[in-house]
Structure formats: structure tokens, C-alpha cells
Enzyme design. Structure first.
Site, PDB file in Angstrom:
ATOM      1  N   ARG A  98     -48.406  -1.275  74.539  1.00 18.09           N
ATOM      2  CA  ARG A  98     -47.207  -0.499  74.831  1.00 18.09           C
ATOM      3  C   ARG A  98     -46.638   0.062  73.527  1.00 18.09           C
ATOM      4  NH1 ARG A  98     -48.938  -1.107  79.108  1.00 18.09           N
ATOM      5  NH2 ARG A  98     -47.983  -1.721  81.068  1.00 18.09           N
TER       6      ARG A  98
ATOM      7  N   LYS B 291     -39.349   8.381  89.062  1.00 19.68           N
ATOM      8  CA  LYS B 291     -38.855   8.890  87.777  1.00 19.68           C
ATOM      9  C   LYS B 291     -39.399  10.297  87.510  1.00 19.68           C
ATOM     10  CE  LYS B 291     -35.842   6.395  86.322  1.00 19.68           C
ATOM     11  NZ  LYS B 291     -34.640   6.922  85.655  1.00 19.68           N
TER      12      LYS B 291
ATOM     13  N   ASP C 149     -21.444   3.866  93.085  1.00 17.59           N
ATOM     14  CA  ASP C 149     -22.893   3.895  93.273  1.00 17.59           C
ATOM     15  C   ASP C 149     -23.330   5.355  93.292  1.00 17.59           C
ATOM     16  OD1 ASP C 149     -25.481   3.752  94.682  1.00 17.59           O
ATOM     17  OD2 ASP C 149     -24.888   1.650  95.025  1.00 17.59           O
TER      18      ASP C 149
ATOM     19  N   TYR D   7     -42.189   3.465  91.329  1.00 16.82           N
ATOM     20  CA  TYR D   7     -41.222   3.709  90.239  1.00 16.82           C
ATOM     21  C   TYR D   7     -41.625   4.934  89.424  1.00 16.82           C
ATOM     22  CZ  TYR D   7     -38.595   3.056  85.935  1.00 16.82           C
ATOM     23  OH  TYR D   7     -37.771   3.263  84.854  1.00 16.82           O
TER      24      TYR D   7
ATOM     25  N   ASP E  31     -21.073   2.811  87.084  1.00 19.62           N
ATOM     26  CA  ASP E  31     -22.078   1.759  87.250  1.00 19.62           C
ATOM     27  C   ASP E  31     -21.738   0.958  88.501  1.00 19.62           C
ATOM     28  OD1 ASP E  31     -23.834  -0.588  86.765  1.00 19.62           O
ATOM     29  OD2 ASP E  31     -24.096   0.343  84.809  1.00 19.62           O
TER      30      ASP E  31
ATOM     31  N   SER F 279     -39.286   8.393  82.498  1.00 22.91           N
ATOM     32  CA  SER F 279     -40.082   7.215  82.122  1.00 22.91           C
ATOM     33  C   SER F 279     -41.512   7.573  81.740  1.00 22.91           C
ATOM     34  CB  SER F 279     -40.103   6.224  83.284  1.00 22.91           C
ATOM     35  OG  SER F 279     -41.054   5.206  83.039  1.00 22.91           O
TER      36      SER F 279
HETATM   37  C1  UD1 Z   1     -42.605   0.566  82.736  1.00 25.29           C
HETATM   38  C2  UD1 Z   1     -42.652   1.832  81.902  1.00 25.29           C
HETATM   39  C3  UD1 Z   1     -41.395   1.939  81.053  1.00 25.29           C
HETATM   40  C4  UD1 Z   1     -40.155   1.760  81.926  1.00 25.29           C
HETATM   41  C5  UD1 Z   1     -40.223   0.423  82.639  1.00 25.29           C
HETATM   42  C6  UD1 Z   1     -39.025   0.202  83.545  1.00 25.29           C
HETATM   43  C7  UD1 Z   1     -45.053   2.114  81.481  1.00 25.29           C
HETATM   44  C8  UD1 Z   1     -46.114   2.231  80.468  1.00 25.29           C
HETATM   45  N1  UD1 Z   1     -43.822   1.827  81.033  1.00 25.29           N
HETATM   46  O1  UD1 Z   1     -42.698  -0.498  81.884  1.00 25.29           O
HETATM   47  O2  UD1 Z   1     -41.351   3.206  80.429  1.00 25.29           O
HETATM   48  O3  UD1 Z   1     -39.023   1.827  81.152  1.00 25.29           O
HETATM   49  O4  UD1 Z   1     -41.398   0.437  83.441  1.00 25.29           O
HETATM   50  O5  UD1 Z   1     -39.038  -1.072  84.046  1.00 25.29           O
HETATM   51  O6  UD1 Z   1     -45.277   2.304  82.657  1.00 25.29           O
HETATM   52  N2  UD1 Z   1     -45.644  -8.538  81.455  1.00 25.29           N
HETATM   53  C9  UD1 Z   1     -46.132  -9.790  81.136  1.00 25.29           C
HETATM   54  N3  UD1 Z   1     -45.321 -10.869  81.338  1.00 25.29           N
HETATM   55  C10 UD1 Z   1     -44.073 -10.774  81.870  1.00 25.29           C
HETATM   56  C11 UD1 Z   1     -43.590  -9.488  82.195  1.00 25.29           C
HETATM   57  C12 UD1 Z   1     -44.402  -8.386  81.965  1.00 25.29           C
HETATM   58  O7  UD1 Z   1     -47.274  -9.938  80.687  1.00 25.29           O
HETATM   59  O8  UD1 Z   1     -43.414 -11.800  82.042  1.00 25.29           O
HETATM   60  C13 UD1 Z   1     -46.505  -7.372  81.168  1.00 25.29           C
HETATM   61  C14 UD1 Z   1     -46.619  -6.364  82.303  1.00 25.29           C
HETATM   62  O9  UD1 Z   1     -47.642  -6.712  83.202  1.00 25.29           O
HETATM   63  C15 UD1 Z   1     -46.945  -5.101  81.495  1.00 25.29           C
HETATM   64  C16 UD1 Z   1     -46.163  -5.299  80.194  1.00 25.29           C
HETATM   65  O10 UD1 Z   1     -45.894  -6.685  80.102  1.00 25.29           O
HETATM   66  O11 UD1 Z   1     -48.313  -5.017  81.209  1.00 25.29           O
HETATM   67  C17 UD1 Z   1     -44.835  -4.557  80.169  1.00 25.29           C
HETATM   68  O12 UD1 Z   1     -44.146  -4.835  81.357  1.00 25.29           O
HETATM   69  P1  UD1 Z   1     -42.624  -4.402  81.571  1.00 25.29           P
HETATM   70  O13 UD1 Z   1     -41.806  -4.836  80.433  1.00 25.29           O
HETATM   71  O14 UD1 Z   1     -42.204  -4.815  82.940  1.00 25.29           O
HETATM   72  O15 UD1 Z   1     -42.683  -2.834  81.452  1.00 25.29           O
HETATM   73  P2  UD1 Z   1     -43.705  -1.702  82.029  1.00 25.29           P
HETATM   74  O16 UD1 Z   1     -44.027  -1.975  83.460  1.00 25.29           O
HETATM   75  O17 UD1 Z   1     -44.787  -1.484  81.053  1.00 25.29           O
END
Ligand code: UD1
Length: 312
Positions: free
Chosen positions: A212, A148, A56, A144, A33, A120
Site C-alpha cells: 500500500r 467512491k 446525515d 466501496y 457529521d 478513493s
Molecule cells: C481501501 C482503499 C483506501 C480507502 C480505504 C477505506 C485500496 C488500495 N485502498 O483500503 O484508499 O481509503 O479502503 O477503508 O483499495 N489488513 C490486515 N489486517 C487487518 C486489517 C487489514 O492484514 O487487521 C489488510 C487488508 O486485507 C488489506 C490491507 O491490510 O490488504 C489494508 O486494509 P485497510 O486498511 O482496510 O485498507 P484498504 O482496504 O487497502
């Protein structure tokens, strides 16, 4: 005694996997890591029982040395986050693509018996049909997701061209203990947990009706272990999800109910590259790997919340 290597072993999922491997008691565990997004404190109480290389994965020679006598390698090291890959595409590409290539190449050289790769669910992008099945054509929407997906393709080709036994698992929005809530790029549930404990309103990007397949970390770890043991799965890719689908609005409602508070969320414009809906079809993973998720959303949330209460 088996020899395991976990790249990204100081991260949220990796550090849980390290504990699960130690609990098996059948091998030695080495962690690689660079502590960019991982933390040494994630390994605190298990540190004396593991070997730790602060290196790294962009450094091929360091990776090659670390995996030289490994039998099973779990490749979890990555720069996660969709928005981070849009804002900082270069480091994200170098780690997620070049780094993954280094890991596969070093494992092939060292004749590692099995590599489990953390792919992912973002690879699917927006699909017309839910749940998402492994046979669907990928439609990545962000750097991203592309990175992946490339890792998955490399995993498959290292199997077909170099005989390396790889298994890719498309993780579906993993949450749980030790997920770091301190960055704007943190997973949404870690941010929700911290907001709840600090009695703040969370920010929801978009209208909160995006869904999700939130998957509890112990279920993903269980599947990683199964993928490392199963036979006849070399070169293949599987969904690592729970099979459910919940909106952000629903989850925030549930968390407020569990905690007995009322904190209306603040809404902000949707994030670029955001997938609207995500849900895993788990049929193939059940059939080939014996995938058997143990935690409902509410059970996972309650366990995670208990951890944040004492650790945040
Ligand atoms: C994506 C991938 C996931 C991966 C991750 C790595 C998809 C469906 N999933 O997750 O498999 O492991 O990237 O980072 O593409 N949100 C809010 N408020 C916040 C933060 C986020 O509303 O403060 C919303 C985001 O806009 C999104 C959802 O929550 O709609 C999930 O976001 P996040 O937890 O960052 O993960 P994904 O981008 O879905």
C-alpha cells in the site's frame, strides 16, 4: 472571512482538516457529521471555535441548510471500508453514493465556489502497471470502490453540467492521529498501532506481501487545502498519495523495531475485494496542485505511534 463546511468533520481525516482550517485563521468552519463512524471527542478542544450540525448526508434538506452560505465544501463524509461494503452494501451505498449526490446537488443550488471530494484509490482495482496514474481505466473490485468512483463521476458531471467547481482526490490508505482502531473495519495501521501498544500480535490477511501507498494524514490534509485554492482544476481528479509502496510485513517489522519488541503476526485468509498492490503516481498532483508530501513512512509512523501511546 471565508465560510468552510467539512462533511465528516468529526471523523479521522475531517477532524484534522478542521484543525488545519482553523489554523489558517481566514474563515468560519462548520462541520456536518452523523457520528456514525466519527466521534465528537475528535473535535474536543476546537469545539467552541466551530459550528457543528449533527446531521446525515442522506437527508437532503439538512445538507442544503448546512451548505447554504458556504464558499468551500470538503466532502469527506462516508462509510469507509471495503469489507464493510461487502457485508453491509445498502447503508454503504446510501451514504457513499446518494449522500455524495445530495452534497453536490446542495452545493450546486447554493452556488458554492469549490467542492473538494474525498475519492478513493480503491477505484483503480488491480492494475498491471504501478504506480497508478489518473488516466488508467478504473477497475473497481468492491462495492466501496464502485461507490467512491460514482462519487467522482458525479463530481465531474456536476462541473460539466451545472458549473460546480469540484476537485476529486483519490486518497491512498491514509493513516495518522485520531484514526479509530476500535472496529474490525478500521484501517490496518490503526489496528497495528493498537496491537503494538497492547503487545499483541496483529492479524494479517493473506501472506502480508500486499503493498500500500500509506499516506500520512497531514500530507492529505495539505493537499485538500491546495485543491481548494488551485485554479484551473474544476472537474478534475488527482491521486492523493505519497508515491511509495510498502508491504504489511515490512511495516510490521518496522513497527516492532521502533518499539523494540518481537511479536510475530498471525496470518488469516485474504480478504474478499482486497487489491494486491497500490501506489500513487503523484506527477499530476504535483504539477497542478503543488502536492509536496512532507513525511516519510517512518516519520509518519513515529508521530502516529506517539499519539496512540497517549490516547489509546
Ligand atoms: C481501501 C482503499 C483506501 C480507502 C480505504 C477505506 C485500496 C488500495 N485502498 O483500503 O484508499 O481509503 O479502503 O477503508 O483499495 N489488513 C490486515 N489486517 C487487518 C486489517 C487489514 O492484514 O487487521 C489488510 C487488508 O486485507 C488489506 C490491507 O491490510 O490488504 C489494508 O486494509 P485497510 O486498511 O482496510 O485498507 P484498504 O482496504 O487497502
Amino acid at each position: 472571512m471565508k465560510r468552510y463546511v467539512v462533511t465528516g468533520g468529526a471523523g479521522f481525516i475531517g477532524s484534522g482538516l478542521v484543525r488545519a482550517l482553523l489554523a489558517r485563521g481566514d474563515g468560519q468552519v462548520r462541520v456536518i457529521d452523523n457520528l456514525l463512524t466519527g466521534h465528537e471527542k475528535n473535535l474536543d478542544e476546537v469545539r467552541p471555535r466551530i459550528a457543528f450540525d449533527r446531521c446525515d448526508i442522506r437527508d437532503y434538506d439538512a445538507v442544503a441548510a448546512a451548505v447554504s452560505d458556504a464558499e468551500v465544501v470538503f466532502h469527506l463524509a462516508a462509510i469507509p471500508s471495503v469489507p464493510r461494503s461487502i457485508r453491509e452494501p445498502v447503508p454503504s451505498h446510501e451514504v457513499n453514493v446518494d449522500g455524495a449526490f445530495n452534497v453536490f446537488r446542495a452545493c450546486a443550488e447554493a452556488k458554492v465556489q469549490r467542492v473538494v471530494y474525498a475519492a478513493s484509490s480503491s477505484a483503480y482495482g488491480d492494475t498491471e502497471v504501478l504506480p497508478k496514474v489518473e488516466t488508467m481505466l478504473p477497475r473497481p473490485k468492491s462495492p466501496y470502490a464502485v461507490q467512491k468512483l460514482l462519487g467522482e463521476y458525479y463530481a465531474s458531471v456536476f462541473h460539466s453540467s451545472f458549473g460546480l467547481e469540484t476537485v476529486s482526490l483519490r486518497f491512498f490508505n491514509v493513516y495518522g492521529e485520531r484514526q479509530d482502531p476500535s472496529s474490525p473495519y478500521s484501517g490496518v495501521l490503526s489496528l497495528f498501532m493498537r496491537a503494538l501498544i497492547e503487545r499483541r500480535s496483529p492479524i494479517i490477511f493473506g501472506d502480508g506481501e500486499q503493498t500500500r501507498d500509506f499516506t500520512y494524514v497531514e500530507d492529505v490534509i495539505g493537499l485538500c487545502l491546495k485543491a481548494s485554492d488551485s485554479s484551473g482544476v474544476g472537474g478534475k481528479m488527482y491521486n492523493a498519495g505519497n508515491g511509495g509502496r510498502f508491504s504489511l510485513n515490512h511495516i510490521w517489522e518496522l513497527l516492532q523495531k521502533i518499539e523494540g519488541v518481537s511479536l510475530p503476526p498471525r496470518y488469516a485468509p485474504p480478504r474478499e475485494g482486497d487489491v494486491h498492490d497500490s501506489q500513487a503516481d503523484t506527477t499530476l498532483a504535483q504539477r497542478d496542485l503543488g502536492h509536496d508530501p512532507q513525511y516519510t513512512l517512518e516519520q509518519g509512523l513515529r508521530r502516529t505511534l506517539a499519539w496512540y501511546r497517549t490516547s489509546c
